[in-house]
Design an enzyme around this catalytic site. Structure first.
Site, short mmCIF file in Angstrom:
data_model
loop_
_atom_site.label_atom_id
_atom_site.label_comp_id
_atom_site.label_asym_id
_atom_site.label_seq_id
_atom_site.Cartn_x
_atom_site.Cartn_y
_atom_site.Cartn_z
N GLU A 1 -9.34 98.96 -49.78
CA GLU A 1 -8.37 97.87 -49.85
C GLU A 1 -7.44 97.88 -48.64
O GLU A 1 -6.88 98.91 -48.27
CB GLU A 1 -7.56 98.03 -51.14
N LYS B 1 -7.04 88.81 -55.31
CA LYS B 1 -6.72 89.77 -56.37
C LYS B 1 -5.97 89.09 -57.51
O LYS B 1 -4.97 88.41 -57.30
CB LYS B 1 -5.89 90.90 -55.78
N CYS C 1 -8.63 96.90 -56.75
CA CYS C 1 -7.68 97.93 -57.17
C CYS C 1 -7.16 97.72 -58.59
O CYS C 1 -7.86 98.04 -59.53
CB CYS C 1 -6.55 98.03 -56.16
#
Length: 305
Positions: free
Chosen positions: A44, A117, A154
């Site tokens: 990331e 995200k 994540c």
């Protein structure tokens, strides 16, 4: 029929020099490709140190648009040269919105699109809500040369709904670029074991291989506390077994190394996607789903108001 693909997960330490970070990422991609990898996962926001440790308006200047993005263009050329699929994490600016994003590049260098995200954390050392809007792309699966790849980022990896949404859309592999490590509010808290078990559960529950790439090293932003990232990047098979892990001294019966070394490098695993599809069908979990009973999943409190 055998439709085999070689997947790689990488990890490295990030410095204050974004050019050096991109160079290190390219080096690992080249090494993984030379080892036979066809889909290569990077960690990331690898171009920078993880700046979300602190709240500082100057870091918004690090974002760039998706279109004509120099980082994406660089790795698109690399993907075309090496004939590999590359998800490219980047800090995206879109007018007045900012996203934690991944561009997916196919093996011919074509940029297939981006994922933004969805779940944005906000806690000590991980103050992402200051920087990022919640993603608006929805969970996306990309049809690449080597298979259908689902991308999440994540904090998304802690939500079983995200993995299931990707599997329902036909993801044959789920990839998680990651940045996770120490918890500044509690020096005794080590999330590593919990982190990896959560993702092994996604692999097992969906019968879909999962890979995560995490950074390593200690970083400290001005005004912040030192943060250490534990790596542990891995590839898991469809029963939730660890197939390969960076820094592992020994893998026993598919279990992760409890204390992997925080070293730079990569691992690979070969997957027969057609065989895995047959196993997934035979297990019956997608046959026996009852979507009409899952309405509570679309609520915050477990019931409609």
């Amino acid at each position: 029929m055998v439709r085999s693909v070689v997947l790689a997960a990488t990890q490295f330490a990030c410095s204050e020099d974004k050019q050096a970070n991109a160079d290190k990422a390219e080096q690992l991609v080249r090494q993984a490709a030379a080892a036979g990898a066809q889909i290569i996962l990077l960690q990331e926001l690898f171009e920078r140190q993880y700046w979300c440790q602190v709240q500082e308006k100057e870091y918004f200047s690090w974002a760039a648009p998706f279109e004509d993005n120099p980082l994406i263009e660089r790795f698109a050329k690399l993907a075309a040269e090496l004939r590999v699929v590359l998800p490219v994490p980047f800090f995206e600016r879109a007018n007045n919105a900012y996203f934690n994003s991944v561009a997916v590049v196919d093996a011919d260098g074509a940029v297939l699109g981006r994922y933004r995200k969805s779940h944005i954390p906000d806690g000590p050392g991980y103050q992402e809500k200051f920087y990022f809007n919640p993603g608006d792309t929805g969970f996306r699966v990309f049809d690449t040369k080597y298979g259908k790849v689902g991308i999440a980022i994540c904090w998304d990896q802690w939500f079983p709904e995200a993995a299931r949404a990707l599997a329902l859309q036909g993801a044959e592999i789920i990839l998680y670029p990651t940045a996770i490590g120490s918890e500044p509010q509690d020096a005794n808290l080590n999330s590593y074991a919990h982190w990896i078990r959560a993702q092994l559960g996604h692999a097992a529950a969906n019968l879909v291989p999962v890979a995560a790439s995490n950074r390593i090293g200690t970083e400290q932003l001005p005004g912040g506390s030192p943060a250490s990232y534990y790596g542990g990047s891995f590839i898991a098979g469809p029963q939730g077994q660890v197939l390969a892990q960076v820094g592992a001294s020994e893998l026993r019966e598919g279990n992760p190394d409890p204390h992997p070394q925080a070293v730079e490098g990569f691992v690979t695993a070969s997957l027969d996607l057609d065989q895995l599809a047959l196993e997934r069908a035979a297990w019956g979990i997608f046959r026996d789903r009852r979507p009409e009973l899952y309405g509570t999943l679309a609520t915050l409190a477990g019931a409609k108001p």
